[in-house]
Design a protein around this motif. Structure first.
Motif, PDB file in Angstrom:
ATOM      1  N   GLN A  84      40.982  10.897  49.421  1.00 53.26           N
ATOM      2  CA  GLN A  84      39.819  11.777  49.456  1.00 53.26           C
ATOM      3  C   GLN A  84      38.772  11.273  48.464  1.00 53.26           C
ATOM      4  OE1 GLN A  84      40.326  15.952  49.194  1.00 53.26           O
ATOM      5  NE2 GLN A  84      42.290  15.999  50.235  1.00 53.26           N
ATOM      6  N   CYS A 136      46.894  20.959  50.020  1.00 49.55           N
ATOM      7  CA  CYS A 136      47.598  21.202  51.276  1.00 49.55           C
ATOM      8  C   CYS A 136      47.606  19.933  52.120  1.00 49.55           C
ATOM      9  CB  CYS A 136      46.919  22.334  52.043  1.00 49.55           C
ATOM     10  SG  CYS A 136      47.655  22.607  53.667  1.00 49.55           S
ATOM     11  N   SER A 165      48.243  19.664  55.229  1.00 44.04           N
ATOM     12  CA  SER A 165      47.742  19.882  56.588  1.00 44.04           C
ATOM     13  C   SER A 165      46.225  19.962  56.625  1.00 44.04           C
ATOM     14  CB  SER A 165      48.337  21.168  57.181  1.00 44.04           C
ATOM     15  OG  SER A 165      49.731  21.030  57.303  1.00 44.04           O
ATOM     16  N   CYS A 166      45.625  20.832  55.813  1.00 44.52           N
ATOM     17  CA  CYS A 166      44.173  21.053  55.915  1.00 44.52           C
ATOM     18  C   CYS A 166      43.404  20.441  54.758  1.00 44.52           C
ATOM     19  CB  CYS A 166      43.873  22.551  56.018  1.00 44.52           C
ATOM     20  SG  CYS A 166      44.198  23.462  54.500  1.00 44.52           S
ATOM     21  N   GLY A 167      44.097  19.934  53.759  1.00 42.15           N
ATOM     22  CA  GLY A 167      43.401  19.268  52.659  1.00 42.15           C
ATOM     23  C   GLY A 167      42.791  20.211  51.640  1.00 42.15           C
ATOM     24  N   SER A 168      43.005  21.518  51.795  1.00 38.97           N
ATOM     25  CA  SER A 168      42.420  22.456  50.845  1.00 38.97           C
ATOM     26  C   SER A 168      43.052  22.265  49.455  1.00 38.97           C
ATOM     27  CB  SER A 168      42.613  23.889  51.327  1.00 38.97           C
ATOM     28  OG  SER A 168      43.974  24.231  51.344  1.00 38.97           O
ATOM     29  N   ARG A 170      52.067  22.874  51.660  1.00 40.86           N
ATOM     30  CA  ARG A 170      51.231  23.503  52.672  1.00 40.86           C
ATOM     31  C   ARG A 170      50.750  24.868  52.189  1.00 40.86           C
ATOM     32  NH1 ARG A 170      53.283  23.155  58.653  1.00 40.86           N
ATOM     33  NH2 ARG A 170      55.284  23.701  57.751  1.00 40.86           N
ATOM     34  N   CYS A 171      49.464  25.115  52.394  1.00 40.91           N
ATOM     35  CA  CYS A 171      48.876  26.391  51.984  1.00 40.91           C
ATOM     36  C   CYS A 171      49.390  27.501  52.907  1.00 40.91           C
ATOM     37  CB  CYS A 171      47.357  26.297  52.010  1.00 40.91           C
ATOM     38  SG  CYS A 171      46.656  26.255  53.666  1.00 40.91           S
ATOM     39  N   ASP A 230      47.948  29.542  54.967  1.00 37.38           N
ATOM     40  CA  ASP A 230      47.390  29.492  56.320  1.00 37.38           C
ATOM     41  C   ASP A 230      48.129  28.477  57.183  1.00 37.38           C
ATOM     42  OD1 ASP A 230      45.577  31.391  55.671  1.00 37.38           O
ATOM     43  OD2 ASP A 230      43.883  30.016  55.425  1.00 37.38           O
ATOM     44  N   CYS A 231      48.336  27.290  56.626  1.00 36.12           N
ATOM     45  CA  CYS A 231      48.972  26.221  57.385  1.00 36.12           C
ATOM     46  C   CYS A 231      50.470  26.454  57.541  1.00 36.12           C
ATOM     47  CB  CYS A 231      48.714  24.875  56.707  1.00 36.12           C
ATOM     48  SG  CYS A 231      46.976  24.406  56.782  1.00 36.12           S
ATOM     49  N   THR A 281      50.856  28.762  60.660  1.00 39.04           N
ATOM     50  CA  THR A 281      50.653  28.121  61.968  1.00 39.04           C
ATOM     51  C   THR A 281      51.707  27.056  62.223  1.00 39.04           C
ATOM     52  OG1 THR A 281      49.099  26.538  61.031  1.00 39.04           O
ATOM     53  CG2 THR A 281      48.166  28.552  61.955  1.00 39.04           C
ATOM     54  N   ASP A 294      51.804  23.806  61.668  1.00 44.35           N
ATOM     55  CA  ASP A 294      51.467  22.466  62.164  1.00 44.35           C
ATOM     56  C   ASP A 294      51.439  21.461  61.030  1.00 44.35           C
ATOM     57  OD1 ASP A 294      47.891  23.153  62.557  1.00 44.35           O
ATOM     58  OD2 ASP A 294      49.149  22.973  60.778  1.00 44.35           O
TER      59      ASP A 294
END
Ligand SMILES: [Zn+2]
Ligand SMILES: [Zn+2]
Length: 146
Positions: free
Chosen positions: A81, A98, A100-103, A137-138, A140-141, A144, A146
């Motif tokens: 990043q 995270c 998955s989403c990079g947050s 993983r956060c 949210d992820c 879900t 994924d």
């Protein structure tokens, strides 16, 4: 004008840090202060452009580097990043990223000052900090899946 107060505050902080005061430095320091989370240079450039004109991405990186070197801004490098920036509060906090989403979110340092880990290394090495990044993983992820 609501921008006068933060502008005066940013100017004072630049002076206190021994930095020459320029419109771009004021604009980017304010951008870091008012941006939530851990924005990258391009995001900060767009925020700063509301206050100052003609700010290239290279100039943005140069200013952010000066602000980081002066201890006003903290830059966190996360593999894969661009550098992420936030106001330096001297709390030595760490980050959760995270997969998955990079947050990115802050994780309180249990010790609160650097270095917060005690490495097994000869005492002749001068250790400044331990860069701790938690990966996973956060919420949210995780939901879900994924
Ligand atoms: Zn996530
Ligand atoms: Zn942070």
């Amino acid at each position: 004008m609501t921008t006068v107060e933060p502008m005066a505050a940013a100017t004072a902080r630049l002076r206190a840090a021994g930095l020459r005061v320029t419109a771009q430095r004021i604009a980017l320091l304010m951008a870091v202060d008012e941006s939530p989370g851990h924005p990258d240079a391009e995001t900060l450039r767009h925020v700063a452009l509301r206050v100052t004109g003609g700010l290239s991405l290279q100039a943005t990186y140069n200013v952010l580097r000066a602000l980081t070197d002066a201890g006003l801004v903290r830059c966190t490098m996360i593999p894969g990043q661009p550098g992420r920036y936030e106001t330096e509060r001297g709390d030595n906090h760490h980050h959760f990223v995270c997969r998955s989403c990079g947050s990115i979110r802050n994780v309180k340092c249990a010790v609160g000052r650097a270095p917060c880990l005690d490495p097994e290394i000869p005492g002749t090495y001068e250790i400044e900090e331990a860069a701790v990044t938690f990966w996973g993983r956060c919420p949210d992820c995780a939901v879900t899946g994924d």
